[in-house]
Design an enzyme around this catalytic site. Structure first.
Site, PDB file in Angstrom:
ATOM      1  N   TRP A 130      26.488  -2.307 -60.418  1.00 23.00           N
ATOM      2  CA  TRP A 130      26.714  -3.880 -61.218  1.00 23.00           C
ATOM      3  C   TRP A 130      27.291  -4.892 -60.111  1.00 23.00           C
ATOM      4  O   TRP A 130      28.592  -4.574 -59.657  1.00 23.00           O
ATOM      5  CB  TRP A 130      27.291  -3.501 -62.315  1.00 23.00           C
ATOM      6  CG  TRP A 130      27.498  -4.755 -63.350  1.00 23.00           C
ATOM      7  CD1 TRP A 130      26.530  -5.727 -63.769  1.00 23.00           C
ATOM      8  CD2 TRP A 130      28.716  -5.091 -63.726  1.00 23.00           C
ATOM      9  NE1 TRP A 130      27.116  -6.554 -64.381  1.00 23.00           N
ATOM     10  CE2 TRP A 130      28.418  -6.225 -64.497  1.00 23.00           C
ATOM     11  CE3 TRP A 130      30.154  -4.771 -63.905  1.00 23.00           C
ATOM     12  CZ2 TRP A 130      29.546  -6.798 -65.333  1.00 23.00           C
ATOM     13  CZ3 TRP A 130      31.002  -5.367 -64.550  1.00 23.00           C
ATOM     14  CH2 TRP A 130      30.807  -6.407 -65.230  1.00 23.00           C
ATOM     15  N   ASP A 211      32.811   3.819 -65.518  1.00 22.73           N
ATOM     16  CA  ASP A 211      32.151   2.736 -66.408  1.00 22.73           C
ATOM     17  C   ASP A 211      31.237   3.177 -67.311  1.00 22.73           C
ATOM     18  O   ASP A 211      30.070   3.446 -67.025  1.00 22.73           O
ATOM     19  CB  ASP A 211      31.978   1.674 -65.261  1.00 22.73           C
ATOM     20  CG  ASP A 211      31.487   0.459 -66.124  1.00 22.73           C
ATOM     21  OD1 ASP A 211      31.693   0.185 -67.398  1.00 22.73           O
ATOM     22  OD2 ASP A 211      31.046  -0.633 -65.386  1.00 22.73           O
ATOM     23  N   LYS A 246      27.539  -4.095 -75.844  1.00 19.81           N
ATOM     24  CA  LYS A 246      26.213  -3.652 -76.119  1.00 19.81           C
ATOM     25  C   LYS A 246      25.977  -2.888 -77.628  1.00 19.81           C
ATOM     26  O   LYS A 246      25.197  -3.224 -78.256  1.00 19.81           O
ATOM     27  CB  LYS A 246      25.603  -3.107 -75.040  1.00 19.81           C
ATOM     28  CG  LYS A 246      26.081  -3.270 -73.773  1.00 19.81           C
ATOM     29  CD  LYS A 246      25.661  -4.376 -73.093  1.00 19.81           C
ATOM     30  CE  LYS A 246      26.463  -4.727 -71.855  1.00 19.81           C
ATOM     31  NZ  LYS A 246      26.035  -5.749 -70.911  1.00 19.81           N
TER      32      LYS A 246
HETATM   33  C1  LMR Z   1      24.510  -7.359 -67.312  1.00 16.13           C
HETATM   34  O1  LMR Z   1      24.906  -6.332 -66.268  1.00 16.13           O
HETATM   35  O2  LMR Z   1      23.672  -8.014 -67.247  1.00 16.13           O
HETATM   36  C2  LMR Z   1      25.751  -7.387 -68.286  1.00 16.13           C
HETATM   37  O3  LMR Z   1      26.497  -6.281 -68.142  1.00 16.13           O
HETATM   38  C3  LMR Z   1      26.078  -8.656 -68.514  1.00 16.13           C
HETATM   39  C4  LMR Z   1      27.054  -9.220 -67.218  1.00 16.13           C
HETATM   40  O4  LMR Z   1      28.328  -9.346 -67.596  1.00 16.13           O
HETATM   41  O5  LMR Z   1      26.709  -8.871 -66.330  1.00 16.13           O
END
Ligand code: LMR
Length: 400
Positions: A130, A211, A246
Site C-alpha cells: 500500500w 497491518d 472497511k
Molecule cells: C485503499 O488502499 O484504497 C484504502 O485503504 C484507502 C486509502 O486510504 O488508501
C-alpha cells in the site's frame, strides 16, 4: 514566505478517487479506492451500525474529550476482536492498545513510537505494498526497503524469495506484514506459510508490524486474524494496526487501533504510556462517535451477531463478483492468465494491466483502477461487471 513550497503531485489512491468524483461521465465506474459498495453501487450503512447509532441518539449527552489513549471499552473490544476472546496475552494484560484515527493513524502512532525507541532500525515492506506505508514510515524518519512478495508471472506469491530476504535482515528490523487481503495484490500467505515465516522472524529477532485493515474480508474474522494470533501465541513482540473503516463501513469516522504485544503487564503499561504520548503530540485525543458505535456493536451480543452476518454477506458478494468478472473476461479473452481474479482475496485484485492500459481504461471507458493495475473488486456489481470486462478486453488489444 511559501515560495519554496512545491506542488503536491497528489496521492495515487485518494487523488484518483477525487478525480473520479469530478468526472462528469454518467457511465463512469470507480474501482480505484478500497471501499466496499453494495450491489446497487452504494456505500452501505450496516444495519448493526444504524441500530447502534439510533440507540446513541436516544441517549445523547455531553461531549468531553476522550482520554488520550481512547475509549477504554473500545480498546478492550479491539483486543478481543484482534487477538481473540481466549488470548492469553489479553488475559495477562500484555497488550498495549490505543484508539487511533483509522489504520493510517495506527501506523503513524506506531511509526513515531518505533522511531523513538528503535532509531537505528530500518523498515521493510512487501514489493509492492500500500503506497501510504512508505509515506508514513519515511515521514517518521525511517529508511524504507522492500522484500520480494508478488510474482507477476503467476499472479501469486514469491514465498521462497520473501523468506530468504527476511532471513537475511539485521536484528530489530521492522517488517511490515499484511495480516490478510494484501493491499494491493490480494495475494496472502497460507497458514502453512505463516508457520514457516514466524520462526524466521523470531530467530532473526525482527519486529513485525502487522497491518490488518481488512479483517473479515478474506475468509472470516477469526481466520483473517490467524497471523496475529499465531504470532501472539508464540510470544513474538509485534505491533498490530487494525481498522474499522472497511469492516464497519465507517470510513469517515476514522476508527482504528494500534496494539503492541509486550512481554509482561508492566512493559505493556510503559508502552501504552509512550503510545499515549505519541497521540498527545500528534492530535491530543481521538474522536468519540465512531468508537462508541464500534463498542456498542462489539459488546452487545445481538448487534455483534448482526454485524458478523452482514460482514459475511459482504465477503460473499465480493467472492461472487470475482467469479463474475472471471467468467466475463474468459468469454472475451480466454486462454490468458485470469485465474488471479478468483484466487486473490479481499477487496483487491492485481489485474496485470500496465499504466498505459489503465490510463486508456479510464480515459476511453470511464473505468477507474489504480495505475499499478490494482482493481477494487468490491466496487463491481451485477450491472457494471459486464461493461468493466468489455473495457478490459478492449484495452488489452494493443493500440494500432
Ligand atoms: C485503499 O488502499 O484504497 C484504502 O485503504 C484507502 C486509502 O486510504 O488508501
Amino acid at each position: 514566505m511559501f515560495e519554496h513550497v512545491d506542488a503536491y503531485p497528489g496521492d495515487p489512491i485518494l487523488t484518483l478517487n477525487e478525480n473520479f468524483q469530478k468526472d462528469p461521465r454518467q457511465e463512469k465506474i470507480n474501482l480505484s479506492i478500497g471501499i466496499y459498495f453494495d450491489d446497487d453501487g452504494r456505500l452501505p450503512v450496516m444495519k448493526a451500525v444504524r441500530e447502534a447509532e439510533a440507540a446513541m441518539l436516544a441517549d445523547l449527552g455531553p461531549k468531553p474529550y476522550l482520554p488520550m489513549a481512547g475509549l477504554a471499552p473500545y480498546r478492550d473490544a479491539v483486543q478481543a476482536l484482534v487477538f481473540g476472546e481466549a488470548s492469553a496475552a489479553r488475559r495477562e494484560d500484555r497488550i498495549a492498545t490505543v484508539q487511533t484515527l483509522g489504520g493510517s493513524g495506527a501506523l503513524k502512532i506506531g511509526a513515531d513510537f518505533l522511531k523513538r525507541y528503535f532509531p537505528q532500525a530500518q523498515v521493510w515492506v512487501s514489493d509492492p505494498t500500500w503506497e501510504n506505508h512508505r509515506f508514513i514510515f519515511e515521514r517518521a524518519g525511517f529508511s524504507v526497503n522492500t522484500y520480494p512478495y508478488y510474482d507477476d508471472a503467476t499472479g501469486g506469491l514469491k514465498f521462497d524469495a520473501m523468506l530468504a530476504a527476511i532471513d537475511a535482515l539485521p536484528p530489530r528490523s521492522i517488517v511490515v506484514l499484511h495480516a490478510c487481503c494484501h493491499n494491493p495484490t490480494g495475494v496472502d500467505l497460507s497458514e502453512a506459510q505463516w508457520e514457516q515465516l514466524i520462526p524466521v522472524l523470531q530467530k532473526r529477532e525482527l519486529l513485525p508490524f502487522v497491518d490488518m485493515a481488512y479483517q473479515g474480508f478474506g475468509s472470516s474474522l477469526d481466520e483473517d486474524a490467524f497471523a496475529v494470533r499465531e504470532l501472539a501465541r508464540r510470544d513474538v513482540p509485534m505491533l498490530v494496526a487494525n481498522s474499522f473503516s472497511k469492516n464497519f463501513s465507517l470510513y469517515g469516522e476514522r476508527c482504528g487501533a494500534l496494539s503492541v504485544l509486550c512481554a509482561d503487564a508492566a512493559e505493556a503499561q510503559r508502552v501504552v504510556g509512550q503510545l499515549t504520548s505519541a497521540v498527545r503530540s500528534n492530535y491530543s485525543n481521538p474522536p468519540t462517535h465512531g468508537a462508541k458505535i464500534v463498542t456498542k456493536v462489539l459488546t452487545s451480543p445481538a448487534l455483534n451477531q448482526m454485524w458478523r452476518d452482514e460482514l459475511a454477506a459482504m465477503c460473499r458478494r465480493i467472492a461472487g463478483m470475482r467469479v463474475a468478472i472471471h467468467e466475463r473476461l474468459s468469454r472475451h479473452i480466454g486462454g490468458q492468465a485470469l485465474s488471479r481474479y478468483i484466487e486473490q482475496r479481499g477487496m483487491f485484485t492485481y489485474t496485470g494491466l500496465d499504466a498505459d492500459q489503465v490510463d486508456r481504461l479510464r480515459e476511453q471507458h470511464g473505468v477507474y483502477i489504480l495505475r499499478s493495475g490494482r482493481m477494487c473488486v468490491a466496487g463491481l456489481n451485477e450491472r457494471n461487471v459486464g461493461p468493466v470486462a468489455d473495457a478490459i478486453s478492449k484495452v488489452l488489444v494493443k493500440p494500432a
